[in-house]
Scaffold this active site. Structure first.
Site, PDB file in Angstrom:
ATOM      1  N   ARG A   7      48.815-112.745  44.399  1.00  0.00           N
ATOM      2  CA  ARG A   7      49.059-111.150  44.203  1.00  0.00           C
ATOM      3  C   ARG A   7      50.471-110.810  43.574  1.00  0.00           C
ATOM      4  NH1 ARG A   7      46.866-111.564  49.275  1.00  0.00           N
ATOM      5  NH2 ARG A   7      48.699-110.998  50.212  1.00  0.00           N
ATOM      6  N   ARG A  63      50.829-111.787  27.954  1.00  0.00           N
ATOM      7  CA  ARG A  63      50.762-112.859  26.874  1.00  0.00           C
ATOM      8  C   ARG A  63      52.104-112.993  26.452  1.00  0.00           C
ATOM      9  NH1 ARG A  63      45.922-114.251  26.590  1.00  0.00           N
ATOM     10  NH2 ARG A  63      43.977-113.075  26.614  1.00  0.00           N
ATOM     11  N   CYS A  75      41.770-106.718  32.053  1.00  0.00           N
ATOM     12  CA  CYS A  75      42.310-105.330  32.681  1.00  0.00           C
ATOM     13  C   CYS A  75      41.319-104.326  32.966  1.00  0.00           C
ATOM     14  CB  CYS A  75      43.183-104.424  31.309  1.00  0.00           C
ATOM     15  SG  CYS A  75      44.916-105.277  30.753  1.00  0.00           S
ATOM     16  N   GLU A  78      42.235 -99.203  38.735  1.00  0.00           N
ATOM     17  CA  GLU A  78      41.850 -98.973  40.032  1.00  0.00           C
ATOM     18  C   GLU A  78      40.943 -97.867  40.555  1.00  0.00           C
ATOM     19  OE1 GLU A  78      43.598-100.658  43.035  1.00  0.00           O
ATOM     20  OE2 GLU A  78      44.414-102.320  41.634  1.00  0.00           O
ATOM     21  N   ARG A  90      48.836-103.899  39.216  1.00  0.00           N
ATOM     22  CA  ARG A  90      48.832-104.961  39.984  1.00  0.00           C
ATOM     23  C   ARG A  90      48.076-106.122  39.062  1.00  0.00           C
ATOM     24  NH1 ARG A  90      46.896-102.678  45.657  1.00  0.00           N
ATOM     25  NH2 ARG A  90      47.355-100.332  45.184  1.00  0.00           N
ATOM     26  N   TYR A 108      55.792-108.674  45.396  1.00  0.00           N
ATOM     27  CA  TYR A 108      55.559-106.987  45.216  1.00  0.00           C
ATOM     28  C   TYR A 108      57.108-106.389  44.941  1.00  0.00           C
ATOM     29  CZ  TYR A 108      51.189-107.531  47.266  1.00  0.00           C
ATOM     30  OH  TYR A 108      50.141-107.858  47.441  1.00  0.00           O
ATOM     31  N   ARG A 116      52.696-103.930  50.587  1.00  0.00           N
ATOM     32  CA  ARG A 116      52.750-105.027  51.443  1.00  0.00           C
ATOM     33  C   ARG A 116      54.256-105.455  51.827  1.00  0.00           C
ATOM     34  NH1 ARG A 116      48.504-108.818  52.298  1.00  0.00           N
ATOM     35  NH2 ARG A 116      49.863-109.198  54.102  1.00  0.00           N
TER      36      ARG A 116
END
Length: 123
Positions: A7, A63, A75, A78, A90, A108, A116
Site C-alpha cells: 500500500r 508507467r 485507476c 475512492e 492511493r 505514506y 496510517r
C-alpha cells in the site's frame, strides 16, 4: 511465493496534471525502492484518487516512473466519505514475493501520513 499487496498513499496541493504526476512518481519510486520490487514480480497496480482529483490519470505517472508497460494498471475513484482526506492518491501494488506480510514496507507520504501513522515512518 505469495501474492502480496503493497500500500501507498500521498496527497497533492492542487488538482493539476503535473502535481498529480509528480506526487505519484515520487510515491511509486519509494514503494519500489523500499520493497526491492522488480518489474517481473508485479502482477497489477490499483490506483485510486479522491473525487477532487480529475486533472490526470495517475497510471500515466506510474508507467512514466517505473516503465511498467506490460503491467495492468487500473485507476478508480475512492468512495466519497464525508471528512475523508482531500486530494489523495492511493496505490496498491500487487507483487509475487517470498516476503511475509510483516516484511512488506508500505509507504505514506505528504499529507497521507495521517492515514496510517503507524506505518508512515517505517523504513
Amino acid at each position: 511465493m505469495y501474492n502480496r499487496g503493497i500500500r501507498g498513499a500521498t496527497t497533492v496541493e492542487h488538482n493539476e496534471r503535473e502535481a498529480i504526476y509528480a506526487a505519484t512518481e515520487e510515491l511509486v519510486a519509494e514503494m519500489i525502492e523500499r520493497n526491492g520490487i522488480r518489474p517481473e514480480t508485479v502482477s497489477n497496480v490499483w490506483i485510486t484518487v479522491t473525487h477532487d482529483l480529475d486533472a490526470a490519470f495517475p497510471a500515466v505517472a506510474v508507467r512514466r516512473q517505473a516503465g511498467w508497460d506490460f503491467v495492468p494498471l487500473m485507476c478508480a475513484l475512492e468512495i466519497p466519505v464525508e471528512g475523508s482526506l482531500p486530494r489523495c492518491i492511493r496505490l496498491m501494488i500487487q507483487v509475487n514475493t517470498e516476503k511475509s506480510q510483516r516484511e512488506i514496507k508500505h509507504v505514506y507520504q505528504r499529507g497521507a501520513t495521517v492515514l496510517r501513522p503507524d506505518l508512515a515512518g517505517r523504513k
